[in-house]
Design a protein around this motif. Sequence first.
Motif, PDB file in Angstrom:
ATOM      1  N   GLY A 243      -0.405  13.656  -1.660  1.00 22.78           N
ATOM      2  CA  GLY A 243      -0.577  15.981  -1.928  1.00 22.78           C
ATOM      3  C   GLY A 243      -1.466  16.125  -1.059  1.00 22.78           C
ATOM      4  O   GLY A 243      -2.334  15.240  -0.677  1.00 22.78           O
ATOM      5  N   ASP A 244      -2.013  17.278  -0.908  1.00 28.94           N
ATOM      6  CA  ASP A 244      -3.352  17.362  -0.491  1.00 28.94           C
ATOM      7  C   ASP A 244      -4.693  17.478  -1.437  1.00 28.94           C
ATOM      8  O   ASP A 244      -4.497  17.720  -2.629  1.00 28.94           O
ATOM      9  CB  ASP A 244      -3.128  19.421  -0.553  1.00 28.94           C
ATOM     10  CG  ASP A 244      -5.051  19.719   0.410  1.00 28.94           C
ATOM     11  OD1 ASP A 244      -4.863  19.045   1.357  1.00 28.94           O
ATOM     12  OD2 ASP A 244      -5.521  20.044  -0.465  1.00 28.94           O
ATOM     13  N   LYS A 245      -5.774  16.828  -1.157  1.00 29.67           N
ATOM     14  CA  LYS A 245      -6.533  16.105  -1.977  1.00 29.67           C
ATOM     15  C   LYS A 245      -7.403  17.505  -2.851  1.00 29.67           C
ATOM     16  O   LYS A 245      -7.969  17.510  -3.453  1.00 29.67           O
ATOM     17  CB  LYS A 245      -7.668  15.247  -0.775  1.00 29.67           C
ATOM     18  CG  LYS A 245      -8.134  15.291  -0.310  1.00 29.67           C
ATOM     19  CD  LYS A 245      -9.579  14.765   0.250  1.00 29.67           C
ATOM     20  CE  LYS A 245      -9.968  14.955   1.551  1.00 29.67           C
ATOM     21  NZ  LYS A 245     -10.635  13.865   2.462  1.00 29.67           N
ATOM     22  N   GLY A 246      -6.930  18.207  -2.037  1.00 34.35           N
ATOM     23  CA  GLY A 246      -7.695  19.694  -2.961  1.00 34.35           C
ATOM     24  C   GLY A 246      -7.044  20.290  -3.812  1.00 34.35           C
ATOM     25  O   GLY A 246      -7.413  21.506  -4.407  1.00 34.35           O
ATOM     26  N   GLY A 247      -5.211  20.207  -3.383  1.00 40.53           N
ATOM     27  CA  GLY A 247      -4.799  20.844  -4.625  1.00 40.53           C
ATOM     28  C   GLY A 247      -4.346  22.135  -3.730  1.00 40.53           C
ATOM     29  O   GLY A 247      -3.326  22.768  -4.936  1.00 40.53           O
ATOM     30  N   ALA A 248      -4.269  22.119  -2.355  1.00 39.27           N
ATOM     31  CA  ALA A 248      -3.638  23.453  -1.902  1.00 39.27           C
ATOM     32  C   ALA A 248      -2.206  22.901  -2.054  1.00 39.27           C
ATOM     33  O   ALA A 248      -1.437  22.181  -1.761  1.00 39.27           O
ATOM     34  CB  ALA A 248      -4.075  23.107   0.343  1.00 39.27           C
ATOM     35  N   GLU A 249      -1.358  24.717  -1.796  1.00 39.12           N
ATOM     36  CA  GLU A 249       0.371  24.172  -2.333  1.00 39.12           C
ATOM     37  C   GLU A 249       0.858  24.492  -0.707  1.00 39.12           C
ATOM     38  O   GLU A 249       2.076  24.231  -0.265  1.00 39.12           O
ATOM     39  CB  GLU A 249       0.491  25.488  -2.939  1.00 39.12           C
ATOM     40  CG  GLU A 249       0.103  25.177  -4.623  1.00 39.12           C
ATOM     41  CD  GLU A 249       0.254  26.607  -5.320  1.00 39.12           C
ATOM     42  OE1 GLU A 249       1.124  27.830  -4.937  1.00 39.12           O
ATOM     43  OE2 GLU A 249      -0.270  26.155  -6.290  1.00 39.12           O
ATOM     44  N   TRP A 250      -0.065  25.265   0.164  1.00 39.72           N
ATOM     45  CA  TRP A 250       0.585  24.830   1.630  1.00 39.72           C
ATOM     46  C   TRP A 250      -0.008  24.072   2.640  1.00 39.72           C
ATOM     47  O   TRP A 250      -1.190  24.164   2.439  1.00 39.72           O
ATOM     48  CB  TRP A 250       0.426  26.478   2.304  1.00 39.72           C
ATOM     49  CG  TRP A 250       1.468  27.418   1.475  1.00 39.72           C
ATOM     50  CD1 TRP A 250       1.342  28.007   0.321  1.00 39.72           C
ATOM     51  CD2 TRP A 250       2.921  27.626   1.982  1.00 39.72           C
ATOM     52  NE1 TRP A 250       2.449  28.850   0.173  1.00 39.72           N
ATOM     53  CE2 TRP A 250       3.423  28.535   0.765  1.00 39.72           C
ATOM     54  CE3 TRP A 250       3.272  27.941   3.188  1.00 39.72           C
ATOM     55  CZ2 TRP A 250       4.519  28.967   1.216  1.00 39.72           C
ATOM     56  CZ3 TRP A 250       5.200  27.912   2.874  1.00 39.72           C
ATOM     57  CH2 TRP A 250       5.743  28.670   2.484  1.00 39.72           C
ATOM     58  N   LEU A 251       0.721  23.344   3.858  1.00 41.03           N
ATOM     59  CA  LEU A 251      -0.054  22.945   4.444  1.00 41.03           C
ATOM     60  C   LEU A 251       0.833  23.688   6.121  1.00 41.03           C
ATOM     61  O   LEU A 251       1.199  24.384   5.749  1.00 41.03           O
ATOM     62  CB  LEU A 251       0.441  21.497   5.041  1.00 41.03           C
ATOM     63  CG  LEU A 251      -0.428  20.632   6.053  1.00 41.03           C
ATOM     64  CD1 LEU A 251      -1.204  20.381   5.711  1.00 41.03           C
ATOM     65  CD2 LEU A 251       1.181  19.625   6.085  1.00 41.03           C
ATOM     66  N   VAL A 252      -0.682  24.159   6.467  1.00 46.10           N
ATOM     67  CA  VAL A 252      -0.379  25.377   7.687  1.00 46.10           C
ATOM     68  C   VAL A 252      -0.645  24.269   8.802  1.00 46.10           C
ATOM     69  O   VAL A 252      -2.181  24.051   9.439  1.00 46.10           O
ATOM     70  CB  VAL A 252      -0.705  26.537   7.663  1.00 46.10           C
ATOM     71  CG1 VAL A 252      -0.685  27.368   8.881  1.00 46.10           C
ATOM     72  CG2 VAL A 252      -0.467  27.510   6.441  1.00 46.10           C
ATOM     73  N   VAL A 253      -0.169  24.554   9.977  1.00 48.23           N
ATOM     74  CA  VAL A 253       0.008  23.736  11.249  1.00 48.23           C
ATOM     75  C   VAL A 253      -0.190  24.513  12.410  1.00 48.23           C
ATOM     76  O   VAL A 253       0.488  26.278  12.176  1.00 48.23           O
ATOM     77  CB  VAL A 253       0.105  22.664  11.750  1.00 48.23           C
ATOM     78  CG1 VAL A 253       0.731  21.705  10.424  1.00 48.23           C
ATOM     79  CG2 VAL A 253       2.249  22.956  12.256  1.00 48.23           C
ATOM     80  N   PRO A 254      -1.002  24.669  13.672  1.00 47.92           N
ATOM     81  CA  PRO A 254      -1.741  25.674  14.784  1.00 47.92           C
ATOM     82  C   PRO A 254      -0.003  25.936  15.161  1.00 47.92           C
ATOM     83  O   PRO A 254       1.227  24.888  15.387  1.00 47.92           O
ATOM     84  CB  PRO A 254      -2.001  25.012  15.270  1.00 47.92           C
ATOM     85  CG  PRO A 254      -3.306  24.325  15.324  1.00 47.92           C
ATOM     86  CD  PRO A 254      -2.562  23.436  14.239  1.00 47.92           C
ATOM     87  N   ASP A 255       0.506  26.559  15.755  1.00 48.42           N
ATOM     88  CA  ASP A 255       1.709  27.354  15.974  1.00 48.42           C
ATOM     89  C   ASP A 255       2.173  26.753  17.056  1.00 48.42           C
ATOM     90  O   ASP A 255       3.759  26.235  17.515  1.00 48.42           O
ATOM     91  CB  ASP A 255       1.840  28.244  17.137  1.00 48.42           C
ATOM     92  CG  ASP A 255       1.624  29.772  16.053  1.00 48.42           C
ATOM     93  OD1 ASP A 255       2.175  29.805  14.358  1.00 48.42           O
ATOM     94  OD2 ASP A 255       0.919  30.523  16.108  1.00 48.42           O
ATOM     95  N   HIS A 256       1.544  25.493  17.952  1.00 50.30           N
ATOM     96  CA  HIS A 256       1.909  24.178  19.600  1.00 50.30           C
ATOM     97  C   HIS A 256       1.622  23.482  18.572  1.00 50.30           C
ATOM     98  O   HIS A 256       2.180  22.516  19.113  1.00 50.30           O
ATOM     99  CB  HIS A 256       0.982  24.428  20.168  1.00 50.30           C
ATOM    100  CG  HIS A 256      -0.728  23.919  20.176  1.00 50.30           C
ATOM    101  ND1 HIS A 256      -1.865  24.277  19.397  1.00 50.30           N
ATOM    102  CD2 HIS A 256      -0.383  22.617  19.954  1.00 50.30           C
ATOM    103  CE1 HIS A 256      -2.642  24.198  18.862  1.00 50.30           C
ATOM    104  NE2 HIS A 256      -2.514  22.682  19.426  1.00 50.30           N
ATOM    105  N   ARG A 257       1.903  23.184  17.640  1.00 48.34           N
ATOM    106  CA  ARG A 257       2.606  22.236  16.225  1.00 48.34           C
ATOM    107  C   ARG A 257       4.182  22.537  15.526  1.00 48.34           C
ATOM    108  O   ARG A 257       4.021  21.542  15.016  1.00 48.34           O
ATOM    109  CB  ARG A 257       1.277  21.596  15.559  1.00 48.34           C
ATOM    110  CG  ARG A 257       0.022  21.196  16.556  1.00 48.34           C
ATOM    111  CD  ARG A 257       0.106  20.355  16.693  1.00 48.34           C
ATOM    112  NE  ARG A 257      -1.608  19.377  17.196  1.00 48.34           N
ATOM    113  CZ  ARG A 257      -2.080  19.300  18.331  1.00 48.34           C
ATOM    114  NH1 ARG A 257      -1.175  18.661  19.422  1.00 48.34           N
ATOM    115  NH2 ARG A 257      -3.511  18.830  18.503  1.00 48.34           N
ATOM    116  N   ALA A 258       3.993  23.181  16.250  1.00 46.05           N
ATOM    117  CA  ALA A 258       6.012  23.694  15.074  1.00 46.05           C
ATOM    118  C   ALA A 258       6.337  22.404  14.898  1.00 46.05           C
ATOM    119  O   ALA A 258       7.606  22.517  14.469  1.00 46.05           O
ATOM    120  CB  ALA A 258       6.596  24.797  16.125  1.00 46.05           C
TER     121      ALA A 258
END
Length: 294
Positions: A243-258
């Motif tokens: 998972g995310d090593k910092g504990g984030a629940e959301w992984l968000v990518v820039p729009d051009h990486r859709a």
Amino acid sequence: MRFTEEQLQDEIDQDQMYEILKGRGDDQYVKDRTTLVECPAGTAEELNRRGLPLNAIRYYEAIPYHAIYRTWWFPCTVCKWPMKISKRMSAGREYYRVACLYGRHADTGASFMFWPTSGDAPVLHPDSPDAPAPHEAALFLGSDGALPEAKPVEGHLALKRGVWRYTCVPGLHELRLHSVLRERLAATQSDVDEAVTLWPMSDAYDHRVKVKGPDGRSHIFTVDVKDYTHARVLAESLHRNEGDKGGAEWLVVPDHRADQIPLLTLTCDKYGMKAATMTEFARMVCQSAGVRWA
């Protein structure tokens, strides 16, 4: 995976910069990291005025050779880091292309050409940049249309490539998401500073968003913004860290990486996370707060 010596050094520089910044407290960390994002190149005087620690300033070095034409260099119109200058030929005539090393910035406006000069600084001519979809315009990072001014090589410094690529480039998206959410949520949230927090706990993750909806219910989102060229590499990183090593629940990518979202969604599901593009995520947050996105 196999890494070149240059790629390994980029990773080392980025890790060392993070260690320098996080030792100065949470509030100062936000200020220092914002400075790196907003000021990836400048004079020593400019950098000193921004208050960076001396250990961080040593990660600024002479303008890289690939960005120099005679005694001049040009800042990217998106990220402000020195653009690469390459010689080209057209119909037997020599010209030069100037473009950001980060391809997305070049595609969205940081790409120019000029004819050789004998003494004066060259004048750039822009290529035609890509334009965002209307619903993605608020979070779009592109050139403002202005031509970059030629700057003298002497007296100017630029971040080492690894710190620029892994701090400045994704940091532009992180700052833009933070700014847009603050602006959109200010009318409905009593304390927007509490509602939208940037790089909490010395960057455990990138954003903590806490909003109260029209029904009085609170919604909390912990977010990491990731800008990887290859989704597979990001997915493997999630697997290694479970998972995310910092504990984030959301992984968000820039729009051009859709196009990365299908693979990232499958990976995130295994670790109780969710994946979205920046605009999808921002729209969802605004909807939770009773704010119209477009």
